[in-house]
Design a protein around this motif. Sequence first.
Motif, short mmCIF file in Angstrom:
data_model
loop_
_atom_site.label_atom_id
_atom_site.label_comp_id
_atom_site.label_asym_id
_atom_site.label_seq_id
_atom_site.Cartn_x
_atom_site.Cartn_y
_atom_site.Cartn_z
N LEU A 28 0.83 -1.19 0.00
CA LEU A 28 0.00 0.00 0.00
C LEU A 28 0.87 1.25 0.00
O LEU A 28 1.71 1.42 0.87
N GLN A 29 0.69 2.11 -1.01
CA GLN A 29 1.44 3.36 -1.03
C GLN A 29 0.79 4.31 -0.04
O GLN A 29 -0.38 4.65 -0.17
N VAL A 30 1.55 4.72 0.97
CA VAL A 30 0.98 5.55 2.04
C VAL A 30 1.54 6.96 2.07
O VAL A 30 1.09 7.77 2.87
N GLY A 31 2.51 7.27 1.23
CA GLY A 31 3.06 8.62 1.24
C GLY A 31 4.35 8.73 0.47
O GLY A 31 4.72 7.85 -0.29
N ASN A 32 5.04 9.85 0.71
CA ASN A 32 6.27 10.18 0.03
C ASN A 32 7.31 10.63 1.04
O ASN A 32 6.98 11.33 1.99
N LEU A 33 8.56 10.23 0.85
CA LEU A 33 9.66 10.68 1.67
C LEU A 33 10.59 11.49 0.77
O LEU A 33 11.11 10.98 -0.21
N GLN A 34 10.77 12.77 1.11
CA GLN A 34 11.65 13.65 0.36
C GLN A 34 12.83 14.02 1.25
O GLN A 34 12.64 14.50 2.37
N CYS A 35 14.06 13.79 0.77
CA CYS A 35 15.27 14.07 1.54
C CYS A 35 16.17 15.03 0.77
O CYS A 35 16.45 14.82 -0.41
N ASN A 36 16.60 16.09 1.46
CA ASN A 36 17.49 17.10 0.88
C ASN A 36 18.84 17.03 1.56
O ASN A 36 18.92 16.99 2.79
N LEU A 37 19.90 17.04 0.76
CA LEU A 37 21.26 16.98 1.27
C LEU A 37 21.55 18.17 2.18
O LEU A 37 21.33 19.32 1.79
N ALA A 38 22.02 17.90 3.41
CA ALA A 38 22.39 18.95 4.35
C ALA A 38 23.91 19.07 4.47
O ALA A 38 24.43 20.18 4.62
N ASP A 39 24.63 17.94 4.39
CA ASP A 39 26.08 17.95 4.54
C ASP A 39 26.64 16.70 3.88
O ASP A 39 25.99 15.66 3.85
N VAL A 44 36.52 9.41 -1.43
CA VAL A 44 36.66 8.65 -2.67
C VAL A 44 36.13 7.22 -2.55
O VAL A 44 35.23 6.84 -3.28
N LEU A 45 36.63 6.40 -1.62
CA LEU A 45 36.14 5.02 -1.47
C LEU A 45 35.07 4.90 -0.38
O LEU A 45 34.46 3.86 -0.21
N TYR A 46 34.86 5.96 0.39
CA TYR A 46 33.81 6.01 1.40
C TYR A 46 33.26 7.43 1.42
O TYR A 46 34.03 8.40 1.40
N SER A 47 31.95 7.55 1.45
CA SER A 47 31.35 8.87 1.57
C SER A 47 30.14 8.78 2.49
O SER A 47 29.57 7.71 2.70
N GLN A 48 29.78 9.94 3.04
CA GLN A 48 28.62 10.01 3.93
C GLN A 48 27.89 11.31 3.65
O GLN A 48 28.49 12.37 3.55
N GLY A 49 26.58 11.20 3.53
CA GLY A 49 25.73 12.36 3.34
C GLY A 49 24.67 12.42 4.42
O GLY A 49 24.08 11.41 4.79
N SER A 50 24.46 13.63 4.97
CA SER A 50 23.39 13.85 5.96
C SER A 50 22.24 14.55 5.25
O SER A 50 22.47 15.46 4.44
N TYR A 51 21.02 14.15 5.59
CA TYR A 51 19.84 14.65 4.89
C TYR A 51 18.77 15.11 5.87
O TYR A 51 18.59 14.52 6.93
#
Length: 157
Positions: A28-39, A44-51
């Motif tokens: 059941l589709q119950v909604g939408n999740l929208q994530c915007n990059l904060a940091d 290069v071989l490892y990365s991390q993004g906060s949203y």
Amino acid sequence: MFKILAPALMAAATLFAAGTATQAAPTLQVGNLQCNLADETNYVLYSQGSYDCTFTNAAGDTAEFTGVIDKVGVDLSYDLQQQINWLVLAPSFEEAAASISGTYAGTSTDASLGGGFGTRFMLGGSGNQVTLQPVAFSGHFGAGAAVGLDRFTLAAR
């Protein structure tokens, strides 16, 4: 090299995520999740993004979340902006916002030069009761390319 690496990454992520999925996938589709990059941090071989993420249910109610994507793979990108959108699937409307928090695993590919795009294949979630649409698309503004295994951790604010 990409033709060899991409199938191997997809297979590894599928095996990893399959170990966490023990119940039938919600439909059941119950909604939408929208994530915007904060940091973003990129080694290069490892990365991390906060949203900063917002879940919007079918009635228009919203709930705020923070998300972190840890990527292991090749990441030669620098993003000034990024937005990721997922459909949220659950057995019922009531369970979605309360149990969307959790850890998801999968693969991703991204490319940009000025504007760009990306795809994500993610499985998992809290108790496997709520899942994110298995394939999501993202929009970028930056430069570079990336492919890797992702772990997405989502928590209520």
